[in-house]
Scaffold this motif. Structure first.
Motif, short mmCIF file in Angstrom:
data_model
loop_
_atom_site.label_atom_id
_atom_site.label_comp_id
_atom_site.label_asym_id
_atom_site.label_seq_id
_atom_site.Cartn_x
_atom_site.Cartn_y
_atom_site.Cartn_z
N LEU A 5 39.04 48.70 39.44
CA LEU A 5 39.51 47.63 38.28
C LEU A 5 40.92 48.14 38.23
O LEU A 5 41.91 47.23 37.99
N LYS A 6 41.24 49.46 38.05
CA LYS A 6 42.70 50.12 37.89
C LYS A 6 43.69 49.24 39.11
O LYS A 6 44.78 48.89 38.94
N LEU A 9 44.35 45.53 38.65
CA LEU A 9 45.21 45.52 37.56
C LEU A 9 46.73 45.98 37.80
O LEU A 9 47.49 45.33 37.28
N SER A 10 46.70 46.72 38.76
CA SER A 10 48.08 47.19 39.30
C SER A 10 48.80 46.38 40.02
O SER A 10 50.05 46.36 40.56
N GLU A 14 48.00 37.67 39.99
CA GLU A 14 46.90 37.23 40.77
C GLU A 14 47.57 36.66 41.93
O GLU A 14 48.89 36.43 41.98
N PHE A 20 41.77 36.46 37.81
CA PHE A 20 41.56 36.98 36.51
C PHE A 20 40.99 35.97 35.61
O PHE A 20 41.56 34.99 35.53
N VAL A 57 39.52 39.75 31.53
CA VAL A 57 41.08 40.03 31.70
C VAL A 57 41.95 38.74 31.74
O VAL A 57 41.56 37.93 32.33
N GLN A 61 47.00 40.13 32.90
CA GLN A 61 46.49 41.47 33.25
C GLN A 61 46.17 42.36 32.20
O GLN A 61 46.05 43.55 32.25
N THR A 62 45.81 41.92 30.89
CA THR A 62 45.59 42.49 29.67
C THR A 62 43.92 42.53 29.65
O THR A 62 43.16 41.50 29.59
N VAL A 63 43.48 43.75 29.50
CA VAL A 63 41.92 43.63 29.51
C VAL A 63 41.62 43.26 27.76
O VAL A 63 41.95 44.01 27.03
N HIS A 100 35.35 49.44 30.13
CA HIS A 100 36.76 49.87 29.94
C HIS A 100 37.17 50.07 28.39
O HIS A 100 36.40 49.49 27.52
N VAL A 105 34.06 44.61 31.34
CA VAL A 105 34.76 43.98 32.24
C VAL A 105 33.87 43.55 33.67
O VAL A 105 33.08 44.49 34.02
#
Length: 546
Positions: A5-6, A9-10, A14, A20, A57, A61-63, A100, A105
């Motif tokens: 997931l990290k 998100l990095s 998309e 997402f 998400v 890219q904010t969870v 998370h 997620v």
């Protein structure tokens, strides 16, 4: 999967293979299907193994977390729901739940479309242009389809070979098998000459002999046409200690050789200990369908350009191990079981088609699944696949390994094959994910703590098994004592761990692991008091007076 997931998100937003979605509580099922189709196709075009659909998400890219299908059962059922509307019943490789700090997620792992087969959702192909979802354009559809037009080793023709290089007995059996597979052509096939039959059954191409024809029907001396590829099936017999006792090589024509190999296997009778009406009294160790399916699959999917041979090892402790060279094209056995559909791509397409026509294999996609179902119905361990080092190995066990597992299957015949596969992992002492363990515990199938799960004793309590165990106790004790004596007589000495290995899987499933340990201790002490065995340091051995 938190690290995965990290990584996602990095990324800088998309793209064609990462999507997402907030999906806080729900999300349109049809939209999920469209994204599945698009992500499959885009992963294929970008030569990636997988793509990702992420719930919980935002686009930035904010969870934010997602409560989409919080039940494990409902979430896993999505796999079948997707498969019901996709090409070849393709579905998610897996659905991962990630805890998370900002909420739950979901990572939907989407497989790349198989080589040569674009994936449609509900009859329509989808793709992505950056972040946008839309129809897959015709040029991209054809790019994927063209992948399956690569050269096929098995279809290559051999200009210097002729019908005279084929075995007449193999041709006769091929004709017989062809009409069994295609009964509507029986009357017409009677009037075909050999050349016509070979063309109709897809063994030759316009009268030219192919590598497939030599492999399946060729005379032994014609195998040189396939050099450096090997046309050999090797059968090896090993004893309980893995020491080779016998072997034999079989070559062209393989259509005849598979029957010779089949009859080489010592398919002994397996007798169950009767427990009411739960188990049959006696069966063959190996179902004939499983032997032929595993062996013919190895022939059909062997990578002949690697120069290796197909191997069948028969172990005297009740196992068969089939192996062939080459990667397992579907990727995982689980995906084959779940999709239960034809493969989109075959290593040896021409050979595979010919073997279908000769009634050797079936491409409806149910062959492997049927093997699993047969073993399940016999209460035996499921087929075990090892996919590594460019080799496919499948081991078939012809006996009950864990009686607790067998009793569960007998008591709960309506368990899904997917649940049984997880239960099979427990009896084989293989790890479970947290979600898998949670699911089996919710069904009351397993007990214990990670990683030491064991099959639940609940069944024993309500099936009267404990009473049956007491009635059989005297017989069982004598049987287990005899096993210990035979072991010491053969090997001279044994450590306690050796005795444990010998007996643990043979003791009644009603006993807990600690109770089994105590039981073995009592058996050893009883034999010692009877003057049959003695200790020497930390080793057990036969008494000198015996």
């Amino acid at each position: 999967m938190l690290n995965r997931l990290k990584i996602l998100l990095s990324h800088d937003g998309e793209n064609e293979v990462v999507e997402f979605k907030e999906a806080k509580r729900s999300y349109a099922f049809d939209k999920i299907g469209k994204y599945f189709s698009a992500l499959c196709n885009e992963a294929n075009l970008k030569h990636l193994k997988r793509a990702w659909l992420v719930f919980g998400v935002k686009d930035n890219q904010t969870v934010v977390g997602s409560q989409f299908r919080t039940s494990v059962k409902d979430l896993q059922s999505l796999k079948k729901e997707i498969a019901d509307k996709t090409t070849n019943r393709l579905t998610f490789v897996d659905i991962h739940e990630v805890d998370h700090p900002n909420g739950r997620v979901l990572l939907f792992e989407v497989p790349a479309a198989p080589q040569g087969l674009p994936i449609a959702w509900d009859g329509h192909y989808y793709g992505r242009d950056g972040e946008s979802l839309g129809p897959l354009n015709l040029e991209e559809i054809e790019r994927i389809r063209a992948q399956n037009r690569a050269s096929d080793w098995s279809a290559m023709t051999l200009p210097s070979a002729s019908i005279d290089d084929l075995d007449s007995q193999a041709i006769a059996l091929a004709r017989q098998n062809f009409t069994q597979k295609n009964p509507r052509l029986t009357d017409e096939a009677k009037h075909w000459d050999t050349a016509t039959f070979l063309n109709k059954s897809k063994l030759t191409i316009n009268g030219q002999i192919t590598r497939t024809a030599i492999l399946l029907l060729g005379k032994a001396e014609a195998s040189h046409f396939l050099n450096p590829a090997s046309t050999t099936i090797t059968w090896i017999l090993k004893d309980r200690d893995g020491i080779e006792r016998d072997y034999q090589h079989f070559g062209c024509p393989l259509l005849l050789s598979v029957d010779e190999v089949f009859h080489k296997i010592r398919n002994l009778k397996y007798r169950y200990m009767r427990e009411g009406t739960l188990f049959p009294e006696e069966v063959d160790q190996y179902d004939p369908y499983i032997i032929r399916e595993a062996l013919n699959n190895a022939i059909a999917h062997q990578d002949y350009e690697m120069g290796g041979k197909v191997t069948l090892i028969e172990f005297e402790d009740g196992r068969l191990c089939f192996s062939n060279l080459g990667q397992f094209i579907p990727g995982s056995v689980e995906s084959v079981i779940q999709s239960d559909a034809p493969e989109s791509r075959y290593r040896n397409r021409f050979l595979t088609d010919a073997m279908v026509n000769l009634n050797m294999i079936d491409t409806i996609g149910s062959g492997i699944r049927k093997m699993f179902v047969i073993q399940k119905n016999r209460f035996f361990p499921l087929p075990e696949y090892q996919l590594k080092n460019n080799r496919v190995e499948v081991t078939i066990t012809g006996r009950v390994v864990d009686m607790a597992y067998a009793r569960k299957l007998a008591e709960y015949p309506d368990l899904t094959l997917e649940d049984i596969m997880l239960l099979d992992r427990v009896q084989k002492r293989k790890p479970l994910t947290d979600d898998q363990a949670k699911h089996l515990k919710s069904l009351r199938l397993i007990e214990g703590r990670k990683p030491n799960f064991h099959i639940s004793a609940q069944l024993a309590d309500h099936s009267g098994e404990r009473a049956q165990y007491i009635r059989n106790k005297a017989f069982d004790d004598q049987h287990h004592k005899q096993l210990i004596l035979e072991y010491l007589d053969k090997f001279g000495t044994a450590k306690r761990v050796d005795i444990n290995t010998l007996l643990l899987d043979k003791l009644p499933g009603v006993l807990s692991p600690s109770q089994k340990e105590h039981k073995i201790k009592n058996l050893l002490q009883a034999l010692k008091h009877e003057g049959l065995i003695q200790t020497k340091g930390k080793l057990w051995q036969m008494s000198k007076d015996v």
